[in-house]
Write a protein that holds these residues in place. Structure first.
Motif, mmCIF file in Angstrom:
data_model
loop_
_atom_site.group_PDB
_atom_site.id
_atom_site.type_symbol
_atom_site.label_atom_id
_atom_site.label_comp_id
_atom_site.label_asym_id
_atom_site.label_seq_id
_atom_site.Cartn_x
_atom_site.Cartn_y
_atom_site.Cartn_z
ATOM 1 N N GLY A 245 44.810 39.833 55.086
ATOM 2 C CA GLY A 245 44.881 41.249 54.735
ATOM 3 C C GLY A 245 43.780 42.021 55.423
ATOM 4 N N SER A 246 43.440 43.165 54.915
ATOM 5 C CA SER A 246 42.381 43.969 55.513
ATOM 6 C C SER A 246 41.570 44.624 54.420
ATOM 7 C CB SER A 246 42.988 45.039 56.424
ATOM 8 O OG SER A 246 43.812 45.909 55.684
ATOM 9 N N GLY A 247 40.321 44.947 54.742
ATOM 10 C CA GLY A 247 39.471 45.608 53.767
ATOM 11 C C GLY A 247 38.269 44.763 53.425
ATOM 12 N N ASN A 248 37.367 45.294 52.632
ATOM 13 C CA ASN A 248 36.152 44.619 52.241
ATOM 14 C C ASN A 248 36.318 44.052 50.841
ATOM 15 O OD1 ASN A 248 33.370 44.956 50.718
ATOM 16 N ND2 ASN A 248 32.945 44.524 52.863
ATOM 17 N N ILE A 249 35.994 42.761 50.678
ATOM 18 C CA ILE A 249 36.229 42.091 49.410
ATOM 19 C C ILE A 249 35.417 42.714 48.276
ATOM 20 C CG2 ILE A 249 35.893 39.927 48.151
ATOM 21 C CD1 ILE A 249 38.367 39.901 49.794
ATOM 22 N N ASP A 250 34.152 43.051 48.549
ATOM 23 C CA ASP A 250 33.329 43.670 47.507
ATOM 24 C C ASP A 250 33.958 44.979 47.031
ATOM 25 O OD1 ASP A 250 31.320 41.753 47.404
ATOM 26 O OD2 ASP A 250 30.262 42.627 49.096
ATOM 27 N N GLN A 251 34.427 45.773 47.983
ATOM 28 C CA GLN A 251 35.044 47.045 47.620
ATOM 29 C C GLN A 251 36.332 46.802 46.845
ATOM 30 O OE1 GLN A 251 35.752 49.702 50.913
ATOM 31 N NE2 GLN A 251 37.082 51.042 49.721
ATOM 32 N N MET A 252 37.111 45.831 47.284
ATOM 33 C CA MET A 252 38.364 45.534 46.588
ATOM 34 C C MET A 252 38.102 45.092 45.158
ATOM 35 S SD MET A 252 40.220 43.549 49.749
ATOM 36 C CE MET A 252 41.761 43.189 48.953
ATOM 37 N N LEU A 253 37.055 44.275 44.963
ATOM 38 C CA LEU A 253 36.711 43.842 43.618
ATOM 39 C C LEU A 253 36.337 45.037 42.745
ATOM 40 C CD1 LEU A 253 36.131 41.672 41.503
ATOM 41 C CD2 LEU A 253 33.858 41.387 42.518
ATOM 42 N N SER A 254 35.571 45.963 43.304
ATOM 43 C CA SER A 254 35.149 47.133 42.535
ATOM 44 C C SER A 254 36.319 48.049 42.193
ATOM 45 C CB SER A 254 34.090 47.926 43.313
ATOM 46 O OG SER A 254 34.647 48.582 44.440
ATOM 47 N N GLU A 255 37.396 47.963 42.961
ATOM 48 C CA GLU A 255 38.556 48.819 42.735
ATOM 49 C C GLU A 255 39.536 48.248 41.712
ATOM 50 O OE1 GLU A 255 38.639 50.813 47.235
ATOM 51 O OE2 GLU A 255 40.090 49.266 46.685
ATOM 52 N N LEU A 256 39.355 46.988 41.331
ATOM 53 C CA LEU A 256 40.244 46.395 40.342
ATOM 54 C C LEU A 256 40.003 47.015 38.968
ATOM 55 C CD1 LEU A 256 40.038 42.608 41.312
ATOM 56 C CD2 LEU A 256 41.860 44.236 41.852
ATOM 57 N N THR A 257 41.065 47.283 38.255
ATOM 58 C CA THR A 257 40.964 47.835 36.906
ATOM 59 C C THR A 257 40.558 46.745 35.925
ATOM 60 O OG1 THR A 257 42.658 49.501 37.358
ATOM 61 C CG2 THR A 257 42.238 48.971 35.048
ATOM 62 N N VAL A 258 39.526 47.013 35.141
ATOM 63 C CA VAL A 258 39.055 46.066 34.132
ATOM 64 C C VAL A 258 39.749 46.388 32.812
ATOM 65 C CG1 VAL A 258 37.063 45.167 32.886
ATOM 66 C CG2 VAL A 258 36.839 45.817 35.301
ATOM 67 N N ALA A 259 40.361 45.382 32.229
ATOM 68 C CA ALA A 259 41.081 45.575 30.968
ATOM 69 C C ALA A 259 41.145 44.253 30.229
ATOM 70 C CB ALA A 259 42.492 46.100 31.231
ATOM 71 N N GLU A 260 41.367 44.316 28.929
ATOM 72 C CA GLU A 260 41.557 43.096 28.160
ATOM 73 C C GLU A 260 42.866 42.442 28.573
ATOM 74 O OE1 GLU A 260 41.345 43.800 24.007
ATOM 75 O OE2 GLU A 260 39.287 44.557 24.046
ATOM 76 N N ALA A 261 42.896 41.118 28.485
ATOM 77 C CA ALA A 261 44.124 40.401 28.823
ATOM 78 C C ALA A 261 45.250 40.829 27.898
ATOM 79 C CB ALA A 261 43.893 38.903 28.714
ATOM 80 N N GLY A 262 46.421 41.031 28.483
ATOM 81 C CA GLY A 262 47.566 41.455 27.696
ATOM 82 C C GLY A 262 48.190 40.306 26.916
ATOM 83 N N SER A 263 49.250 40.616 26.198
ATOM 84 C CA SER A 263 49.957 39.643 25.372
ATOM 85 C C SER A 263 50.847 38.741 26.231
ATOM 86 C CB SER A 263 50.816 40.385 24.343
ATOM 87 O OG SER A 263 51.690 39.493 23.680
ATOM 88 N N MET A 264 51.097 37.534 25.738
ATOM 89 C CA MET A 264 52.042 36.626 26.392
ATOM 90 C C MET A 264 53.455 36.824 25.839
ATOM 91 S SD MET A 264 50.705 34.759 28.755
ATOM 92 C CE MET A 264 51.789 33.333 28.884
ATOM 93 N N ARG A 265 53.618 37.805 24.976
ATOM 94 C CA ARG A 265 54.937 38.046 24.373
ATOM 95 C C ARG A 265 55.980 38.298 25.457
ATOM 96 N NH1 ARG A 265 56.351 42.659 19.783
ATOM 97 N NH2 ARG A 265 58.557 42.074 19.492
ATOM 98 N N GLY A 266 57.065 37.555 25.394
ATOM 99 C CA GLY A 266 58.163 37.720 26.340
ATOM 100 C C GLY A 266 58.013 36.926 27.614
ATOM 101 N N TYR A 267 56.884 36.219 27.779
ATOM 102 C CA TYR A 267 56.648 35.491 29.032
ATOM 103 C C TYR A 267 57.534 34.253 29.149
ATOM 104 C CZ TYR A 267 54.594 32.353 32.430
ATOM 105 O OH TYR A 267 54.431 31.488 33.495
#
Length: 219
Positions: free
Chosen positions: A39-61
């Protein structure tokens, strides 16, 4: 700065020097260049761009909600394609891969029987479900499960794949510590492309794993 350019070359990973346990934890000592994630881009920047959230439910998986393996090219399916890509001295019976030699990057073990090799999803399907894939349709989930364009699919030992399960890097890391930089970079690249979330613990562990990593620059 870690930069990423050019395609990932399976089987040609340059290994960093052995890690050692110091006062602040395991950190790289002397490093050699590591093949950057595709791919392309800087890994540090990509990490900072990820949305931080609590893990979702496994319902329906269900794994059936991520249709795999798709038929592909001259091989029977995506599994055969990964086996051929990641192996050496490949033998075929029709479109099936029936022999070769594979080195599992997770634990350094070598195999010659493809039945002893699993195709691992870098970001496991269940983890993806908890990270936002529950909102996709099955077609998009199939694209994710069969993604050959990102560093998402790898031929590894069955034991390491099953030990990993659906855990993120804060919960499981390869026993081959020289692969940690590559592992963290690939994980970030996949989650960034597919716009999947990370937990706060996952984000912190990825940052720690990437600290001090050096990517090989390509023209």
């Amino acid at each position: 700065m870690r930069t990423r350019s050019g395609p990932r070359v399976p089987g040609a990973l340059a290994l960093i020097a052995a890690l050692t346990l110091g006062a602040a934890g395991c950190v790289p000592l002397e490093e050699e260049p590591v093949t950057p994630p595709s791919g392309s881009g800087n890994i540090d920047q990509m990490l900072s761009e990820l949305t931080v959230a609590e893990a979702g439910s496994m319902r329906g998986y269900s794994r059936n909600r991520f249709p795999h393996w798709r038929k592909t090219g001259q091989n029977c399916d995506v599994r055969d394609t990964v086996l051929e890509r990641d192996g050496k001295s490949i033998e075929h019976s029709g479109c099936n891969v029936v022999g070769g030699r594979w080195e599992s990057v997770y634990d350094g073990r070598t195999f010659t029987d493809p039945s002893d090799v699993d195709i691992d999803h870098m970001v496991p399907l269940a983890n993806a479900w908890r990270s936002g894939a529950d909102e996709w349709d099955d077609s998009k989930r199939g694209d994710f499960a069969n993604d050959l364009d990102r560093p998402q699919l790898f031929a590894v030992s069955a034991s390491s794949n099953r030990a990993k399960g659906d855990q993120d890097p804060s919960q499981w890391k390869p026993s081959n510590r020289s692969y940690w930089c590559q592992y963290a970079g690939d994980w970030v690249a996949v989650k960034h492309h597919w716009q999947l979330t990370v937990t706060s613990a996952e984000q912190a562990e990825l940052a720690d794993m990437l600290e001090g990593c050096t990517w090989e620059s390509k023209p």
